[in-house]
Design an enzyme around this catalytic site. Structure first.
Site, PDB file in Angstrom:
ATOM      1  N   HIS A  55       0.885  -1.148   0.000  1.00  0.00           N
ATOM      2  CA  HIS A  55       0.000   0.000   0.000  1.00  0.00           C
ATOM      3  C   HIS A  55       0.935   1.214   0.000  1.00  0.00           C
ATOM      4  CE1 HIS A  55      -2.177  -3.118   2.356  1.00  0.00           C
ATOM      5  NE2 HIS A  55      -3.210  -2.665   1.688  1.00  0.00           N
ATOM      6  N   ASP A  58       2.644   1.798   3.255  1.00  0.00           N
ATOM      7  CA  ASP A  58       3.591   0.779   3.760  1.00  0.00           C
ATOM      8  C   ASP A  58       5.012   1.255   3.471  1.00  0.00           C
ATOM      9  OD1 ASP A  58       1.456  -0.899   4.419  1.00  0.00           O
ATOM     10  OD2 ASP A  58       1.470  -1.859   2.444  1.00  0.00           O
ATOM     11  N   MET A  89       2.214  -5.906  -7.212  1.00  0.00           N
ATOM     12  CA  MET A  89       0.908  -5.286  -6.990  1.00  0.00           C
ATOM     13  C   MET A  89       1.061  -4.157  -5.997  1.00  0.00           C
ATOM     14  SD  MET A  89      -1.584  -5.291  -4.397  1.00  0.00           S
ATOM     15  CE  MET A  89      -1.834  -6.839  -3.558  1.00  0.00           C
ATOM     16  N   GLU A 182     -11.003  -6.396  -4.537  1.00  0.00           N
ATOM     17  CA  GLU A 182     -10.947  -7.424  -3.502  1.00  0.00           C
ATOM     18  C   GLU A 182     -12.160  -7.326  -2.592  1.00  0.00           C
ATOM     19  OE1 GLU A 182      -7.313  -7.736  -1.373  1.00  0.00           O
ATOM     20  OE2 GLU A 182      -8.184  -8.941   0.220  1.00  0.00           O
ATOM     21  N   LYS A 184     -14.660  -8.490   0.641  1.00  0.00           N
ATOM     22  CA  LYS A 184     -14.648  -9.006   2.016  1.00  0.00           C
ATOM     23  C   LYS A 184     -16.035  -8.720   2.588  1.00  0.00           C
ATOM     24  CE  LYS A 184     -12.025  -8.839   6.366  1.00  0.00           C
ATOM     25  NZ  LYS A 184     -10.911  -8.181   7.098  1.00  0.00           N
ATOM     26  N   GLU A 218      -9.699 -13.419  -1.934  1.00  0.00           N
ATOM     27  CA  GLU A 218      -8.843 -13.846  -0.817  1.00  0.00           C
ATOM     28  C   GLU A 218      -9.488 -15.029  -0.113  1.00  0.00           C
ATOM     29  OE1 GLU A 218      -6.919 -11.029   1.916  1.00  0.00           O
ATOM     30  OE2 GLU A 218      -7.640 -12.273   3.578  1.00  0.00           O
ATOM     31  N   HIS A 221     -11.491 -14.265   3.084  1.00  0.00           N
ATOM     32  CA  HIS A 221     -12.698 -13.448   2.947  1.00  0.00           C
ATOM     33  C   HIS A 221     -13.886 -14.253   2.440  1.00  0.00           C
ATOM     34  CE1 HIS A 221      -9.889  -9.723   2.551  1.00  0.00           C
ATOM     35  NE2 HIS A 221      -9.725 -10.375   3.676  1.00  0.00           N
ATOM     36  N   ASP A 246      -5.174 -13.539  -3.338  1.00  0.00           N
ATOM     37  CA  ASP A 246      -4.614 -13.428  -1.976  1.00  0.00           C
ATOM     38  C   ASP A 246      -4.754 -14.772  -1.280  1.00  0.00           C
ATOM     39  OD1 ASP A 246      -5.369 -10.000  -0.817  1.00  0.00           O
ATOM     40  OD2 ASP A 246      -3.938 -10.827  -2.257  1.00  0.00           O
ATOM     41  N   ASP A 256     -11.185 -12.196  10.421  1.00  0.00           N
ATOM     42  CA  ASP A 256     -10.225 -12.407   9.331  1.00  0.00           C
ATOM     43  C   ASP A 256      -8.870 -12.805   9.913  1.00  0.00           C
ATOM     44  OD1 ASP A 256      -9.035 -10.190   6.657  1.00  0.00           O
ATOM     45  OD2 ASP A 256      -8.889 -12.360   6.946  1.00  0.00           O
ATOM     46  N   ASP A 258      -6.196 -14.425   8.421  1.00  0.00           N
ATOM     47  CA  ASP A 258      -5.004 -14.263   7.559  1.00  0.00           C
ATOM     48  C   ASP A 258      -3.873 -15.192   7.999  1.00  0.00           C
ATOM     49  OD1 ASP A 258      -5.448 -10.647   7.156  1.00  0.00           O
ATOM     50  OD2 ASP A 258      -6.342 -12.345   6.113  1.00  0.00           O
ATOM     51  N   ASP A 292      -1.321 -13.067   1.384  1.00  0.00           N
ATOM     52  CA  ASP A 292      -1.784 -11.944   2.201  1.00  0.00           C
ATOM     53  C   ASP A 292      -2.085 -12.510   3.582  1.00  0.00           C
ATOM     54  OD1 ASP A 292      -4.481  -9.488   2.049  1.00  0.00           O
ATOM     55  OD2 ASP A 292      -2.682  -9.648   3.271  1.00  0.00           O
TER      56      ASP A 292
HETATM   57  C1  DIG Z   1      -6.884  -7.237   3.198  1.00  0.00           C
HETATM   58  O1  DIG Z   1      -7.056  -8.585   2.910  1.00  0.00           O
HETATM   59  C2  DIG Z   1      -6.461  -6.469   1.979  1.00  0.00           C
HETATM   60  C3  DIG Z   1      -5.443  -5.432   2.294  1.00  0.00           C
HETATM   61  O2  DIG Z   1      -4.452  -6.051   3.057  1.00  0.00           O
HETATM   62  C4  DIG Z   1      -4.908  -5.085   0.938  1.00  0.00           C
HETATM   63  O3  DIG Z   1      -5.463  -3.877   0.535  1.00  0.00           O
HETATM   64  C5  DIG Z   1      -5.376  -6.168   0.037  1.00  0.00           C
HETATM   65  C6  DIG Z   1      -4.308  -6.512  -0.945  1.00  0.00           C
HETATM   66  O4  DIG Z   1      -3.916  -7.819  -0.872  1.00  0.00           O
HETATM   67  N1  DIG Z   1      -5.816  -7.232   0.936  1.00  0.00           N
HETATM   68 MN    MN Z   2      -6.193  -9.410   0.983  1.00  0.00          MN
HETATM   69 MN    MN Z   3      -7.749 -10.814   4.977  1.00  0.00          MN
END
Ligand code: DIG
Ligand code: MN
Ligand code: MN
Length: 391
Positions: A55, A58, A89, A182, A184, A218, A221, A246, A256, A258, A292
């Site tokens: 991002h 970051d 990305m 993306e 969620k 993802e 998600h 992701d 979430d 992750d 991710d």
């Molecule tokens: C959350 O799963 C999102 C953020 O971390 C980011 O914007 C995106 C990119 O992988 N995944």
């Molecule tokens: Mn993500």
């Molecule tokens: Mn996530």
């Protein structure tokens, strides 16, 4: 010889925010020091990764003066060049600063939306400067706790206006960039608009430049929503819209998480890798394999790198298992029995003649229903390949 040592050809990537996660959660402070972007790039390169994602913030602190921004970017690009690592990305952080508490592109205050546009224009410039091919929009704050606050249809209009605006910007600048949306279902907002990959695939068709926009599904998600991630990815691939992915792991019914790729539902992770790698004969996904995810809060820095190594090794192990499974004569035999090619031509592309032939077929539903499909044997073989007792 370690067959599971990753290298750049595997296209494994990690967000700076993933291995850089300091272990803060809603109920506890950071447990690890913050790693610098350069440290992350250097260490991931040693582990065999292909690249990193980021991002804007970051890398460049929000509000950093242009001179400071340019210095940071130059230093980062030098490390990328030194290590051969790529930025696959990029994205804009439209969720951390309090200004986005009511959303970014969907906020009711047009000044907040203007700030989100301003920030995203700069983030897109940064993405292209770093060589990213994909720009992800994850609308973490695009949602509501009370839907009394705005008509969801208005929110969709604002999201569409934003994505169309940035597609036009990329076209005008001749940026070689594609956008990936993306989904969620919730967290941090009570409900997030366009909650699943399926919602996103429809939304893309309503855009002014749908050909520039795909999805970034993802694992966690879709799993949070109780859906099959394999089906979500398959639908995206079939639509030519899997622009990015992701990878992580998740237990259903939880926040979430992750988690490290493959650390929860191994069978679904196997079926996902089988789909992405195309070992059953379908199209193979050719984009980056992005993890991710982040290490457990229990871990120190060494544990973070164990986490990263585990993501990549598990993906490679599952790919090898999928190749073995789909090369197995008994598996191929079982799958072939299911496909009776004779009738296929009748089952698409209407013609009066086909309809007549279908009507004339002597089909006995009782006889058809009596046939066993051997899916128990097929799935048991999957389990035995997965457990490594068949090779
Ligand atoms: C959350 O799963 C999102 C953020 O971390 C980011 O914007 C995106 C990119 O992988 N995944
Ligand atoms: Mn993500
Ligand atoms: Mn996530």
């Amino acid at each position: 010889m370690d067959h599971y040592q990753p290298d750049k050809t595997d296209l494994f990537t990690f967000g700076l925010w993933t291995v850089g996660n300091v272990g803060r959660d809603p109920f506890g402070e950071a447990v690890r020091r913050r790693l610098t972007p350069s440290e992350i790039v250097q260490k991931l390169a040693q582990l065999g990764a292909y690249g990193v994602n980021l991002h804007d913030n970051d890398l460049v602190p929000i509000g950093a003066p242009l001179k400071e921004r340019d210095r940071i970017v130059a230093e980062f690009r030098a490390v990328l060049d030194e290590t051969g690592m790529k930025v696959a990305m990029a994205s804009s952080n439209l969720f951390f600063h309090p200004v986005f508490k009511d959303g970014a592109f969907t906020a009711n205050d047009p000044k907040v939306r203007a700030f989100a546009f301003q920030k995203t224009l700069a983030a897109i410039d940064l993405a292209v400067e770093l060589g990213a091919a994909t720009f992800v929009f994850w609308g973490g704050r695009e949602g509501a706790e009370t839907d009394a606050c705005r008509d969801p249809r208005e929110a969709l209009k604002r999201l569409r206006a934003a994505v169309d605006f940035f597609c036009e910007y990329a076209l005008e600048q001749r940026y070689p960039l594609r956008f990936a949306l993306e989904a969620k279902p919730n967290e941090p907002r009570g409900d997030i608009y366009l909650a699943t990959t399926g919602h996103m695939l429809h939304f893309i068709e309503t855009l002014a430049h749908p050909e520039m926009v795909g999805v970034n599904p993802e694992v966690a998600h879709e799993t949070m929503a109780g859906l099959s991630f394999v089906h979500a990815v398959a639908q995206a691939m079939e639509a030519g819209k899997l622009f990015h992915v992701d990878l992580n792991a998740q237990r259903i019914g939880r926040f979430d998480q992750d988690l490290r790729f493959g650390s929860e539902d191994l069978k679904q992770a196997f079926l996902l890798v089988r789909l992405l790698e195309g070992t059953a004969g379908g199209e193979r996904y050719s984009g980056p394999r992005h993890f991710d995810a982040h290490a457990y809060r229990t871990e120190d820095e060494a544990g973070v790198w164990e986490f990263a190594r585990g993501c990549m090794r598990t993906y490679k192990m599952l790919a090898e298992r999928a190749r073995a499974f789909d090369a197995d004569p008994e598996v191929r035999g079982l799958l072939a029995e299911q496909l009776d090619p004779a009738l296929e031509p009748l089952l698409s592309g209407y013609t009066r003649e086909k309809a007549g032939r279908l009507r004339a077929l002597a089909l006995d539903p009782d006889e058809l229903s009596a046939r066993g499909l051997c899916y128990e044997r097929l799935d048991q073989l999957l389990v035995e390949f997965l457990l490594g007792v068949r090779s």
